[in-house]
Design an enzyme around this catalytic site. Structure first.
Site: not given
Lengths: 255, 377
Positions: B100, B188
């Site tokens: 992530y 993101e």
């Protein structure tokens, strides 16, 4: 006393030749504020209603001893203008400009903090007024009254509302300050409240926030630990529906 | 401005960020042309809402039969109130590890914030809550560069696979460039994956800073592709900051703070706002008449409260706008007006010189709200 500006403040206006800049700078001057210079590249030597124009802030400062800059330049040039004012010798820069990209604001703040001693108010703020002494920005001075309450707010128009209500109650103000609601504001609630706490003339503080973000919570912690003067606070938007976003400016409203 | 996944990925293309080969389709006929992708292919619904996987909006097709079947199923599907109009077809990746990474502005610190974790592919908020040590947070000074030694440090701290250090560094550096140079509010990537074809950004969640539009002409193209709710279309075209709410008192004010506060005061007086409409700073006569037009389209509005405190906005111009918009017109609802601040006396005089039996002037925000609520019953 008041904080940040008073009757000795000398102001250089960046963007004095523009429509908004001229309208408000002349209003500030009519109020008694010492508007000593304006800047506009290439227009040095001219004047606006008797206010001399210089090519840059450094020249304006050396000729007129200006110590505060008031900035009305368009968003694309605002970062450079603010830095020019800081490096040109102004100790306080009041940036009214709305719509500056967040990255420009972040870079600008970082450079100011690391390389200069200048303080920045705004961007996207209404400026500040020390009633009876000086008005630097776009606040309507008619609603103010000299006195002993310091007012600090994140919103523009809501600041006026609060000041107006105080004045109607015959409660005067030492200085009224709008810090602006952009992603990277220069002075924070805490920076301003710290100055109010240290100011002998200010006896109480009104703080006006908006929902969203954590600036109000951080200020509350600071007040609890460092402020002995009474503080009254209101946070706008308590009845606003949660989770409204998805548009560009909407997220700004319901922060 | 929140982007669709495919829009975010077109930015990946621009900033040389490795991502799967893909194609967009808007209807099944598009499948009749050669798609030039290798199976298996992931069919992904393009909606701006989380949880599309669970809702059946993402499926993996092994062959053309499945591809057609899944595309037919997902196109037009309703996912939490969002209709699927566009599908992203992507070559499926064989995923070895999922990470992530995100880039945002930390408003409290006034610095950029990078968050990185070896536990990608799942809900990152859950990771942050249950195992905060697995989420590495790092601040970057906005006026400084993100150096390659810092990136290496981050990769080590987050325990990412060191065998892929070089390609990870490259992709992180380019994502950071996309965040800064591309004026993104958020980038993101979840998951950032190590696949058989190297390191790839498999998903994209990107939000753009609309204030930076003047630097990037492509912001306009993205904006045109993002649907606006019908109720807000008109306002948007007129450049007004408008949000539809469900009460009956129409609100027009200047400045987000004052408008929010007006909502509060209307609520205190027992009413409910029909909308949030901020005409902003420096509004002119035309802006005010546009605002009134927008409210006319809302059947729920029973009364309108105009709450103006002039700073950069001049009350005389606002008053002119009100007169311009209402002159010679049969007003459908009463308008309650409160003007204060810059040029308010001039503004009030303009209103008084043009009387209208459905226009009421009040002196304070509170009394104006009270009257608006009363008239709107």
């Amino acid at each position: 006393m008041s904080i940040l500006i008073d009757e000795n403040t000398k102001v250089v206006v960046q963007g004095l030749t523009g429509r908004e800049g001229q309208f408000h700078a002349l209003r500030n001057r009519d109020y008694g504020t010492k508007i000593v210079a304006g800047t506009r590249p290439g227009k040095g030597g001219e004047n606006v209603e008797g206010i001399p124009i210089f090519d840059d802030v450094e020249k304006a400062v050396s000729e007129t001893d200006a110590n505060v800059a008031l900035t009305f330049v368009p968003p694309a040039f605002a970062k450079d203008a603010v830095l020019e004012a800081a490096f040109g010798g102004c100790e306080l820069i009041v940036c009214i400009t709305e719509g500056i990209p967040a990255k420009d604001e972040a870079e600008m703040y970082d450079i100011l903090k690391k390389e200069t001693k200048a303080s920045l108010l705004g961007p996207n703020c209404p400026g500040l007024i020390s009633p009876g002494k000086a008005n630097v920005g776009i606040m309507p001075h008619e609603i103010t009254l000299p006195g002993n309450i310091g007012v600090v707010s994140r919103s523009g128009t809501l600041t006026y509302q609060a000041v107006h209500e105080l004045t109607n109650l015959n409660i005067g103000q030492s200085t009224c300050i709008g810090i602006g609601g952009d992603p990277v504001p220069g002075m924070s609630f805490i920076d301003v409240i710290e100055k109010f706490q240290a100011d002998s003339e200010t006896e109480g503080i009104v703080m006006i926030g908006e929902i969203g973000g954590t600036a109000e919570e951080e200020a509350a912690d600071f007040i609890k630990q460092n402020v002995t003067k009474p503080v009254v606070s209101y946070i706008a938007g308590v009845t606003a529906p949660p989770g409204k976003k998805n548009g560009p400016r909407r997220s700004n409203c319901f922060r | 401005m929140d982007l669709f996944e495919y829009q975010g990925k077109s930015l990946y293309q621009k900033f040389n960020i490795n991502h799967p080969k893909s194609k967009l389709i808007e209807n099944l006929n598009d499948l009749n042309e050669p798609i030039n992708l290798d199976f298996p292919i992931v069919v992904k619904a393009q909606v701006q809402v989380g949880g599309r996987g669970k809702a059946g909006g993402i499926k993996v097709a092994k062959d053309i039969t499945q591809l057609t079947q899944y595309s037919e199923e997902i196109l037009g599907m309703d996912i939490k109130g969002h209709k699927v109009e566009i599908l992203l077809l992507e070559e499926a990746s064989n995923i070895l590890e999922e990470y992530y990474i995100s880039f945002t502005l930390d408003r409290s610190e006034k610095k950029y914030l990078i968050m990185l974790s070896a536990k990608g592919g799942m809900d990152i908020e859950q990771v942050a809550e249950e195992n905060p040590d697995d989420l590495v947070k790092f601040h970057v000074s906005p006026s400084e560069k993100l150096t390659s030694s810092t990136i290496t440090e981050l990769i080590n701290k987050a325990n990412l696979n060191k065998d892929h250090k070089e390609s990870l560094s490259e992709i992180i550096e380019n994502l950071y460039l996309m965040f800064t140079e591309g004026d993104c509010d958020l980038v993101e990537v979840n998951p950032l994956a190590i696949t058989d074809n190297g390191v790839m950004a498999l998903d994209s969640k990107v939000s753009l800073d609309i204030n930076a539009k003047y630097k990037h002409p492509y912001f306009d193209d993205f904006e045109q592709e993002i649907p606006i709710p019908e109720s807000e279309k008109n306002a948007k075209e007129k450049g007004l900051n408008f949000i539809k709410l469900d009460g009956s008192v129409g609100i027009i004010g200047n400045g987000a703070g004052l408008v929010m506060s007006t909502l509060d005061v209307v609520a205190e007086n027992g009413g409910r706002a029909a909308n949030f409409l901020d005409i902003g700073g420096g509004a002119k006569a035309e802006t005010v008449s546009s605002a009134l037009e927008v409210l006319e389209a809302d059947q729920n509005v029973k009364s309108v409260l105009i709450n103006i405190f002039g700073g950069i906005t001049r009350c005389d111009l606002v008053a002119e706008g009100i007169i311009e918009a209402t002159k010679g017109k049969e007003l459908v609802w009463p308008i309650i007006i409160r003007l204060d601040g810059t040029n308010s006396l001039e503004g009030l005089e303009i209103l008084k010189a043009n009387p209208n039996e459905k226009i009421f002037i009040e002196e304070s925000m509170d009394s104006a709200a009270k009257l608006a609520v009363q008239k709107g019953l």
